[in-house]
Design an enzyme around this catalytic site. Structure first.
Site, short mmCIF file in Angstrom:
data_model
loop_
_atom_site.label_atom_id
_atom_site.label_comp_id
_atom_site.label_asym_id
_atom_site.label_seq_id
_atom_site.Cartn_x
_atom_site.Cartn_y
_atom_site.Cartn_z
N CYS A 103 88.80 19.51 30.18
CA CYS A 103 88.89 18.15 29.51
C CYS A 103 87.43 18.11 28.76
O CYS A 103 87.44 18.56 27.73
CB CYS A 103 88.72 17.09 30.76
SG CYS A 103 87.25 17.20 31.90
N ARG B 296 87.60 15.31 34.68
CA ARG B 296 89.10 14.91 35.07
C ARG B 296 90.02 16.38 35.07
O ARG B 296 90.73 16.32 35.98
CB ARG B 296 89.56 14.21 33.65
CG ARG B 296 88.79 13.02 33.65
CD ARG B 296 89.24 12.39 32.31
NE ARG B 296 88.63 13.04 31.24
CZ ARG B 296 88.41 12.44 29.99
NH1 ARG B 296 89.50 11.75 29.50
NH2 ARG B 296 87.78 13.18 29.01
#
Lengths: 151, 293
Positions: free
Chosen positions: B247, B252
């Site tokens: 990410c 994330r």
């Protein structure tokens, strides 16, 4: 390592806040930031009902909105809105409110951009998180400048 | 001594039901010997405003990272940290946090690099605990230091570095950022700080599956069949694929890593934690712009 401002570089109100932070142990410093976050004044009705009149600050981790008013006598008024589940962002906003609200436009514009690094918070909250504070200050100063020029 | 797993039917569908517990399970087991609950948040002050009673704070930014080098703490540093939190090598560690458990999943992934034997995620994280009106405490626990051995970090199985990603081009890769970041239209997450990537776009061949696809409205993970439809159906992955996820700084993608590795049981998933803040600044690495892999 906390960078030290030159004597007299900061408005006394900001200097007092910086001194409070830097004189404390780490855990107390976080507690002070938390207290600031709890003392952020609520929005007046004219903004609470009209968030579109406020400027978003996307550099903060959680969306924060701010409004700046330069009164006819050049006194600067600041308004912030950030959710309760973003205490760090609220704390940053509250520091700026306590330090800058009610100062003159010249005094606000004189605040050094590095102010955010003078609170001894970098190691404690991480430099990444501190960027939000620097971004708020930069946006406040830009708005003060623009509103003054628009007169 | 490891605590019992959560027998909730939803979790039994997952490949590794022992990796996840419900808020109810945590409520039932709070205070059990051998259990430590830790909160890991994006907002560094959120824990102080109130947390699961007895939970300790574990901060990714300031505690799991080395303060100088862009890397995690080493074996000795991790042992010191765990010890100070009252976590022993045989402790059942349950992590939860804000933002759909991004940082909790990131902390879990770091603990996995050190091979902590029993680490689990609380489904739904902090938001679900609060939404259910469960008890909250502002007290700071003072755990007795635990005995934690210095274990070398194993970066070979679960972690990918830039050079390995370069060697992986053409093989399965998932970009979990927002569509605007993937296409290169945005250099950073909407509403987030610019973290200084000089170029926008994605790693050539990486497919876009934003992390949030795996999450339900209440921040819990979706059921296994729904996850299979997304990752094995739409994204065309197979459980024996060698997959790299990334990410922006790896938070994330830890969420997606957890889904692939533990909920769907993929055998070889690595998180590229250098992610876009490294790739988007690297000289002469290939970049693709636009909506297609």
């Amino acid at each position: 390592m906390t960078a030290r401002p030159a004597t007299g570089a900061l408005h006394p109100r900001l200097q007092e806040i910086a001194d409070d932070f830097t004189s404390m142990e780490d855990q107390d410093r976080l507690q002070l930031l938390l207290e600031f976050s709890q003392e952020l004044p609520a929005l007046p009705e004219r903004y609470a009902a009209h968030r579109d009149r406020m400027e978003p600050v996307p550099e903060c981790q959680t969306p924060l909105f701010l409004a700046v008013e330069v009164e006819p006598d050049e006194v600067v008024r600041l308004f912030f809105d950030a959710p309760a589940e973003a205490p760090t962002t609220r704390g940053f906003a509250s520091i700026l409110h306590a330090g800058l609200d009610g100062l003159s436009a010249d005094e606000v514009l004189a605040v050094p951009a590095e102010f955010s690094s003078w609170l001894g918070l970098a190691d404690l909250v991480s430099p990444l998180r501190l960027r939000g504070l620097a971004a708020m200050l930069a946006r406040i100063k830009r708005q003060v400048r623009e509103q003054r020029e628009a007169r | 001594m490891a605590l019992p797993t959560d027998p909730a039917p939803k979790f039994q569908e997952y490949a590794h039901p022992e990796m996840i517990v419900s808020t109810q399970w945590v409520a039932d087991h709070l205070g059990d010997p051998g259990l430590v609950v830790a909160e890991s948040d994006e907002d560094v002050l959120l824990y102080e405003t109130g947390h699961v009673p007895g939970a300790v704070k574990l901060d990714w930014h300031t505690e799991l990272n080395d303060p100088v080098t862009r890397d995690y703490v080493d074996g000795a540093g991790f042992a010191r940290l765990m010890s100070a939190k009252g976590i022993g090598r045989d402790t059942t560690l349950v992590l939860y946090g804000d933002r759909n458990n991004w940082w909790a999943a990131y902390a879990l992934w770091v603990c996995s690099l050190f091979g902590h034997p029993d680490v689990r995620l609380m489904d739904g994280g902090r938001a679900k605990w609060m939404a259910e009106g469960r008890p909250v405490s502002t007290g700071t626990p003072e755990p007795a230091p635990a005995d934690y051995p210095a274990v070398d970090r194993d970066d070979t199985r679960l972690r990918a570095f830039k050079e390995q990603v370069l060697g992986h081009l053409g093989q399965p890769m998932i970009d979990v950022r927002s569509p605007g970041e993937y296409s290169g239209e945005l250099l950073h997450m909407p509403d987030y700080p610019q973290e200084g990537a000089l170029r926008g776009g994605h790693i050539p061949g990486a497919r876009s599956v934003p992390w949030a696809r795996a999450a339900a409205e209440d921040a819990t993970f979706k059921r296994r069949a729904e996850l299979e439809a997304i990752y094995q159906g739409e994204a065309g992955l197979a459980a024996d694929d060698d997959v790299i996820v990334y990410c922006r700084i790896g938070e994330r993608s830890s969420h997606t890593w957890f889904v692939l590795q533990h909920l769907l049981g993929f055998g070889h998933v690595r998180n590229y934690d250098g992610s876009w803040t490294e790739w988007g600044n690297s000289v002469r690495v290939p970049i693709t712009r636009g909506d297609s892999p």
